[in-house]
Design an enzyme around this catalytic site. Structure first.
Site, PDB file in Angstrom:
ATOM      1  N   SER A  93       0.804  -1.216   0.000  1.00 29.90           N
ATOM      2  CA  SER A  93       0.000   0.000   0.000  1.00 29.90           C
ATOM      3  C   SER A  93       0.835   1.262   0.000  1.00 29.90           C
ATOM      4  CB  SER A  93      -0.911   0.004   1.227  1.00 29.90           C
ATOM      5  OG  SER A  93      -0.159   0.152   2.410  1.00 29.90           O
ATOM      6  N   THR A 226      -1.994   2.993   3.410  1.00 29.75           N
ATOM      7  CA  THR A 226      -1.226   4.204   3.682  1.00 29.75           C
ATOM      8  C   THR A 226      -0.456   3.944   4.964  1.00 29.75           C
ATOM      9  OG1 THR A 226      -2.991   5.588   2.748  1.00 29.75           O
ATOM     10  CG2 THR A 226      -1.485   6.681   4.245  1.00 29.75           C
ATOM     11  N   ARG A 254      -5.313  10.729  -9.858  1.00 31.25           N
ATOM     12  CA  ARG A 254      -6.112  10.920  -8.638  1.00 31.25           C
ATOM     13  C   ARG A 254      -5.171  11.098  -7.440  1.00 31.25           C
ATOM     14  NH1 ARG A 254      -6.386   8.205  -3.406  1.00 31.25           N
ATOM     15  NH2 ARG A 254      -8.488   8.425  -2.595  1.00 31.25           N
ATOM     16  N   VAL A 255      -5.463  12.110  -6.635  1.00 28.93           N
ATOM     17  CA  VAL A 255      -4.704  12.343  -5.411  1.00 28.93           C
ATOM     18  C   VAL A 255      -5.682  12.283  -4.250  1.00 28.93           C
ATOM     19  CG1 VAL A 255      -3.362  14.044  -4.115  1.00 28.93           C
ATOM     20  CG2 VAL A 255      -2.937  13.724  -6.560  1.00 28.93           C
ATOM     21  N   GLY A 256      -5.328  11.567  -3.214  1.00 32.12           N
ATOM     22  CA  GLY A 256      -6.208  11.434  -2.060  1.00 32.12           C
ATOM     23  C   GLY A 256      -5.885  12.435  -0.968  1.00 32.12           C
ATOM     24  N   ASP A 257      -6.150  12.050   0.259  1.00 30.98           N
ATOM     25  CA  ASP A 257      -5.959  12.957   1.393  1.00 30.98           C
ATOM     26  C   ASP A 257      -4.506  13.021   1.865  1.00 30.98           C
ATOM     27  OD1 ASP A 257      -6.169  10.266   2.174  1.00 30.98           O
ATOM     28  OD2 ASP A 257      -6.987  10.759   4.148  1.00 30.98           O
ATOM     29  N   THR A 277      -5.509   7.079   7.581  1.00 32.11           N
ATOM     30  CA  THR A 277      -5.536   6.078   6.517  1.00 32.11           C
ATOM     31  C   THR A 277      -7.015   5.826   6.211  1.00 32.11           C
ATOM     32  OG1 THR A 277      -5.564   4.224   8.084  1.00 32.11           O
ATOM     33  CG2 THR A 277      -3.410   4.957   7.309  1.00 32.11           C
ATOM     34  N   GLY A 278      -7.272   5.288   5.033  1.00 30.05           N
ATOM     35  CA  GLY A 278      -8.660   5.006   4.682  1.00 30.05           C
ATOM     36  C   GLY A 278      -9.131   5.846   3.515  1.00 30.05           C
ATOM     37  N   GLY A 280      -9.765   8.470   1.311  1.00 30.42           N
ATOM     38  CA  GLY A 280      -9.257   9.835   1.300  1.00 30.42           C
ATOM     39  C   GLY A 280     -10.308  10.879   0.977  1.00 30.42           C
TER      40      GLY A 280
HETATM   41  N1  GLY Z   1      -5.950   7.638   2.383  1.00 29.16           N
HETATM   42  C1  GLY Z   1      -5.274   7.309   1.202  1.00 29.16           C
HETATM   43  C2  GLY Z   1      -5.992   7.711  -0.022  1.00 29.16           C
HETATM   44  O1  GLY Z   1      -7.202   7.816  -0.020  1.00 29.16           O
HETATM   45  O2  GLY Z   1      -5.328   7.925  -1.017  1.00 29.16           O
END
Ligand code: GLY
Length: 380
Positions: A93, A226, A254-257, A277-278, A280
């Site tokens: 991950s 993450t 795509r970019v997450g949190d 984590t989780g 985003g």
């Molecule tokens: N928390 C990681 C993501 O959503 O990219």
């Protein structure tokens, strides 16, 4: 399970060198800004922070704690810790061997915050560098900016001497991606082991993820996997870092949190740190790490502040596609929280089988239970 180290082993000096993949040390000396607090040092992380050693003897939290308590700058110590997980191909991950995007390319996000320096850096959609957290630290240390993305982030990394690789997939991550392609595009990606031409594998979107989870092809942790790692030293200096390959099979770009301040990570040196984590997107809509730090500033315990953030995310989850049959969020989201006194908590939308967070104190590293907001599972 990783064996605990005894106290003597822990205070016996710094581990040999920081991670090899990080050229130089961005915050190499102790920060010039000092606080007068005296705190029991602690490092916390998501569960993978005490699960992987990349062939060595210490996990992320053990390494970070050992370095931090030997005088290494807190952020340098945390990044040396998460480098272990980024470099370990067994963690699917994060970093090398992370989950590829829909095109089969591993794109990585990371950010870090240095509490005493009030500085932060991040990278997003970075390809070809195994340790994006170290590049994020260079953004904080060597530029006037916070966030570099895509080709620009890779060029910056190359200029600073990071090795750029064509492909960060391992055999395992490539196999997983191929399995995903077979399930989502069975007309083109044939499974030689399935004579029925993948018939029911034509399920789309979340159904495919659910089926892959149910079949044990991927774990919930790996889907949004993450690592977040936060630490406070005896002088009360607080730092944090979050690094990820993001959502498995994401749309390229795509970019997450994780690299977004206030979402995947937030640190205030006078208050504490929170990271996630989780899913985003659920976090981004609520900037929950910032919310948690602000609630701790108002006097809340880390656990109560985290629970309030989870309740906020739940209240703002209204789309049917994101709700399970009980009308509750159909996803996991977890926060790892540390305050300026060294109190800590791990809180999660649901308790899963692997629901633990990593902690290292002078007594060694351990995995502690997460506090769930909701009963059952996101897929009930
Ligand atoms: N928390 C990681 C993501 O959503 O990219």
């Amino acid at each position: 399970m990783v064996p605990k180290l005894d106290r003597r082993q822990f205070v016996a000096g710094a581990a040999a060198g920081l991670a090899a993949a990080a050229p130089g040390s961005a915050f190499g000396r102790a920060p010039a800004i000092r606080t007068s607090r005296t705190v029991s040092p602690v490092v916390i992380a998501s569960g993978n922070g005490h699960r992987y050693t990349n062939g060595g003897t210490r996990t992320c939290v053990e390494t970070a704690f050992r370095l931090m308590t030997s005088g290494t700058d807190v952020l340098d110590a945390l990044i040396a810790g998460v480098n272990i997980v980024e470099l370990d191909p067994e963690d699917a991950s994060v970093g090398y061997g992370g989950r590829p995007n829909a095109d089969g390319v591993v794109q990585l996000d990371a950010c870090c915050m240095h509490g005493p320096k009030r500085r932060a850096g991040g990278v997003a959609a970075l390809e070809g560098v195994r340790t994006p957290s170290s590049v994020a630290q260079k953004v904080a240390d060597l530029t006037d900016h916070h966030l570099l993305v895509g080709a620009g982030a890779q060029r910056f990394a190359r200029q600073l001497g990071f090795a750029i690789e064509d492909d960060l997939n391992t055999d395992r991550s490539r196999r997983m991606w191929l399995e995903w392609k077979r399930r989502t595009d069975p007309g083109h990606y044939l499974d030689p082991d399935r004579t029925e031409a993948g018939g029911d594998a034509a399920a789309r979107g979340r159904d495919v993820d659910n089926a892959m989870l149910a079949d044990g092809v991927i774990t919930e942790e790996e889907l949004y996997g993450t690592i977040n790692c936060n630490g406070v030293n005896a002088a009360g200096e607080i730092c944090g870092v979050t690094t990820t390959s993001g959502l498995a099979w994401k749309i390229p770009g795509r970019v997450g949190d994780s690299p977004i301040l206030g979402a995947g990570l937030y640190v205030d040196n006078s208050v504490g740190a929170a990271g996630s984590t989780g899913r985003g997107e659920a976090n981004l809509y609520n900037l929950a790490s910032f919310l948690i730090v602000e609630r701790m500033r108002a006097g809340m315990h880390p656990k109560d502040a985290g629970m309030e953030a989870l309740r906020r995310v739940q209240a703002n989850t209204v789309e049917a596609r994101l709700l399970n049959s009980r009308g509750l969020p159909a996803f996991g989201l977890t926060f790892y929280i540390l305050d300026a006194e060294g109190r800590h908590a791990g809180v999660s939308m649901y308790a899963g089988e692997t629901s633990r967070y990593a902690v290292c104190t002078e007594n060694g590293g351990e995995l502690l239970p997460l506090e769930p907001l909701l009963d059952g599972s996101p897929r009930d």
